[in-house]
Design a protein around this motif. Structure first.
Motif, PDB file in Angstrom:
ATOM      1  N   MET A  17       0.928  -1.280   0.161  1.00 40.74           N
ATOM      2  CA  MET A  17       0.047   0.267   0.148  1.00 40.74           C
ATOM      3  C   MET A  17       1.014   1.149  -0.043  1.00 40.74           C
ATOM      4  N   LYS A  18       0.468   2.202  -0.686  1.00 40.57           N
ATOM      5  CA  LYS A  18       1.191   3.573  -0.876  1.00 40.57           C
ATOM      6  C   LYS A  18       1.419   4.384   0.632  1.00 40.57           C
ATOM      7  N   LYS A  19       2.113   4.817   0.690  1.00 42.01           N
ATOM      8  CA  LYS A  19       2.033   5.882   1.937  1.00 42.01           C
ATOM      9  C   LYS A  19       2.234   7.420   1.730  1.00 42.01           C
ATOM     10  N   VAL A  20       1.361   8.002   1.936  1.00 46.53           N
ATOM     11  CA  VAL A  20       1.365   9.399   2.105  1.00 46.53           C
ATOM     12  C   VAL A  20       1.586  10.157   3.229  1.00 46.53           C
ATOM     13  N   LEU A  21       2.845  11.119   3.163  1.00 46.01           N
ATOM     14  CA  LEU A  21       2.978  11.907   4.539  1.00 46.01           C
ATOM     15  C   LEU A  21       2.852  13.066   4.559  1.00 46.01           C
ATOM     16  N   ILE A  22       2.116  13.652   5.504  1.00 47.53           N
ATOM     17  CA  ILE A  22       1.896  14.972   5.436  1.00 47.53           C
ATOM     18  C   ILE A  22       2.891  15.668   6.469  1.00 47.53           C
ATOM     19  N   VAL A  23       3.465  16.716   6.053  1.00 46.39           N
ATOM     20  CA  VAL A  23       4.702  17.427   6.836  1.00 46.39           C
ATOM     21  C   VAL A  23       4.556  18.781   7.290  1.00 46.39           C
ATOM     22  N   CYS A  24       4.709  19.186   8.357  1.00 39.62           N
ATOM     23  CA  CYS A  24       4.568  20.654   8.740  1.00 39.62           C
ATOM     24  C   CYS A  24       5.956  20.829   9.654  1.00 39.62           C
ATOM     25  N   GLY A  25       5.996  21.861  10.327  1.00 35.39           N
ATOM     26  CA  GLY A  25       7.357  22.274  10.867  1.00 35.39           C
ATOM     27  C   GLY A  25       7.163  21.596  12.434  1.00 35.39           C
ATOM     28  N   ASN A  26       6.129  21.341  12.988  1.00 36.26           N
ATOM     29  CA  ASN A  26       5.985  20.797  14.307  1.00 36.26           C
ATOM     30  C   ASN A  26       5.250  19.313  14.222  1.00 36.26           C
ATOM     31  N   GLY A  27       4.885  19.123  13.159  1.00 33.57           N
ATOM     32  CA  GLY A  27       4.008  17.746  13.072  1.00 33.57           C
ATOM     33  C   GLY A  27       2.696  17.932  13.934  1.00 33.57           C
ATOM     34  N   LEU A  28       2.076  18.879  14.041  1.00 36.88           N
ATOM     35  CA  LEU A  28       0.902  18.930  15.069  1.00 36.88           C
ATOM     36  C   LEU A  28      -0.225  19.307  14.199  1.00 36.88           C
ATOM     37  N   GLY A  29      -0.557  20.650  14.471  1.00 26.83           N
ATOM     38  CA  GLY A  29      -2.098  21.359  14.074  1.00 26.83           C
ATOM     39  C   GLY A  29      -2.007  21.190  12.394  1.00 26.83           C
ATOM     40  N   SER A  30      -1.552  21.823  11.705  1.00 27.64           N
ATOM     41  CA  SER A  30      -1.828  21.878  10.326  1.00 27.64           C
ATOM     42  C   SER A  30      -1.643  20.546   9.575  1.00 27.64           C
ATOM     43  N   SER A  31      -0.456  19.849  10.069  1.00 25.90           N
ATOM     44  CA  SER A  31      -0.484  18.545   9.291  1.00 25.90           C
ATOM     45  C   SER A  31      -1.531  17.597   9.627  1.00 25.90           C
ATOM     46  N   PHE A  32      -1.792  17.634  10.834  1.00 28.22           N
ATOM     47  CA  PHE A  32      -3.094  16.793  11.055  1.00 28.22           C
ATOM     48  C   PHE A  32      -4.518  17.261  10.428  1.00 28.22           C
ATOM     49  N   ILE A  33      -4.816  18.450  10.292  1.00 31.75           N
ATOM     50  CA  ILE A  33      -5.766  18.785   9.279  1.00 31.75           C
ATOM     51  C   ILE A  33      -5.543  18.441   8.083  1.00 31.75           C
ATOM     52  N   VAL A  34      -4.345  18.642   7.308  1.00 26.82           N
ATOM     53  CA  VAL A  34      -4.273  18.163   6.021  1.00 26.82           C
ATOM     54  C   VAL A  34      -4.499  16.752   5.893  1.00 26.82           C
ATOM     55  N   GLU A  35      -4.119  15.824   6.938  1.00 19.44           N
ATOM     56  CA  GLU A  35      -4.188  14.213   6.758  1.00 19.44           C
ATOM     57  C   GLU A  35      -5.833  13.948   6.847  1.00 19.44           C
ATOM     58  N   MET A  36      -6.528  14.572   7.582  1.00 22.10           N
ATOM     59  CA  MET A  36      -7.817  14.367   7.505  1.00 22.10           C
ATOM     60  C   MET A  36      -8.445  14.886   6.267  1.00 22.10           C
ATOM     61  N   ASN A  37      -8.024  15.721   5.677  1.00 24.07           N
ATOM     62  CA  ASN A  37      -8.635  16.080   4.201  1.00 24.07           C
ATOM     63  C   ASN A  37      -8.163  15.091   3.319  1.00 24.07           C
ATOM     64  N   VAL A  38      -6.775  14.759   3.340  1.00 27.25           N
ATOM     65  CA  VAL A  38      -6.264  13.593   2.419  1.00 27.25           C
ATOM     66  C   VAL A  38      -7.078  12.394   2.515  1.00 27.25           C
ATOM     67  N   LYS A  39      -7.403  11.928   3.614  1.00 25.18           N
ATOM     68  CA  LYS A  39      -8.383  10.810   3.792  1.00 25.18           C
ATOM     69  C   LYS A  39      -9.473  10.927   3.285  1.00 25.18           C
ATOM     70  N   LYS A  40     -10.320  12.012   3.454  1.00 18.32           N
ATOM     71  CA  LYS A  40     -11.440  12.220   2.780  1.00 18.32           C
ATOM     72  C   LYS A  40     -11.349  12.340   1.302  1.00 18.32           C
ATOM     73  N   ILE A  41     -10.529  12.932   0.537  1.00 16.27           N
ATOM     74  CA  ILE A  41     -10.161  13.028  -0.735  1.00 16.27           C
ATOM     75  C   ILE A  41      -9.969  11.470  -1.281  1.00 16.27           C
ATOM     76  N   LEU A  42      -9.033  10.882  -0.660  1.00 14.28           N
ATOM     77  CA  LEU A  42      -8.751   9.559  -1.115  1.00 14.28           C
ATOM     78  C   LEU A  42     -10.017   8.749  -1.213  1.00 14.28           C
ATOM     79  N   ALA A  43     -10.690   8.859  -0.298  1.00 16.47           N
ATOM     80  CA  ALA A  43     -12.254   8.105  -0.341  1.00 16.47           C
ATOM     81  C   ALA A  43     -13.021   8.603  -1.484  1.00 16.47           C
ATOM     82  N   GLU A  44     -13.213   9.800  -1.793  1.00 21.17           N
ATOM     83  CA  GLU A  44     -13.721  10.458  -3.025  1.00 21.17           C
ATOM     84  C   GLU A  44     -13.202   9.800  -4.371  1.00 21.17           C
ATOM     85  N   LEU A  45     -11.858   9.907  -4.238  1.00 21.57           N
ATOM     86  CA  LEU A  45     -11.106   9.200  -5.541  1.00 21.57           C
ATOM     87  C   LEU A  45     -11.097   7.550  -5.590  1.00 21.57           C
ATOM     88  N   ASN A  46     -11.816   7.026  -4.631  1.00 21.60           N
ATOM     89  CA  ASN A  46     -11.740   5.412  -4.444  1.00 21.60           C
ATOM     90  C   ASN A  46     -10.358   5.024  -4.499  1.00 21.60           C
TER      91      ASN A  46
END
Length: 88
Positions: free
Chosen positions: A1-30
């Motif tokens: 399985m492919k791995k998508v890594l979301i990176v921000c300066g501290n690995g906290l807030g913004s990268s977590f929000i983007v991770e949630m969005n990526v998961k939603k988008i992956l579901a939309e793309l099947n």
């Protein structure tokens, strides 16, 4: 399985929000992928098939073996969807 890594300066807030969005988008793309978020320092030694980050972080990950995509707006789901559709 492919791995998508979301990176921000501290690995906290913004990268977590983007991770949630990526998961939603992956579901939309099947499409399926493992999606995680981390900080810049850890990302340099982590394996991934695709990295998404802010533009300034992307520049610092230039030597990473995975393709790195920098975003000028981390909440640009249209751009994120295009990146995922073309690269997974």
């Amino acid at each position: 399985m492919k791995k998508v890594l979301i990176v921000c300066g501290n690995g906290l807030g913004s990268s977590f929000i983007v991770e949630m969005n990526v998961k939603k988008i992956l579901a939309e793309l099947n499409k399926q992928a493992e999606v995680t978020h981390t900080d810049l320092t850890s990302a340099k030694s982590e394996q991934a098939d695709l990295i998404i980050s802010a533009n300034d972080i992307a520049e610092q990950l230039a030597g990473h073996p995975a393709p790195v995509f920098g975003l000028s707006n981390l909440l640009d789901n249209g751009r994120i969807k295009a990146i995922l559709a073309e690269n997974l």
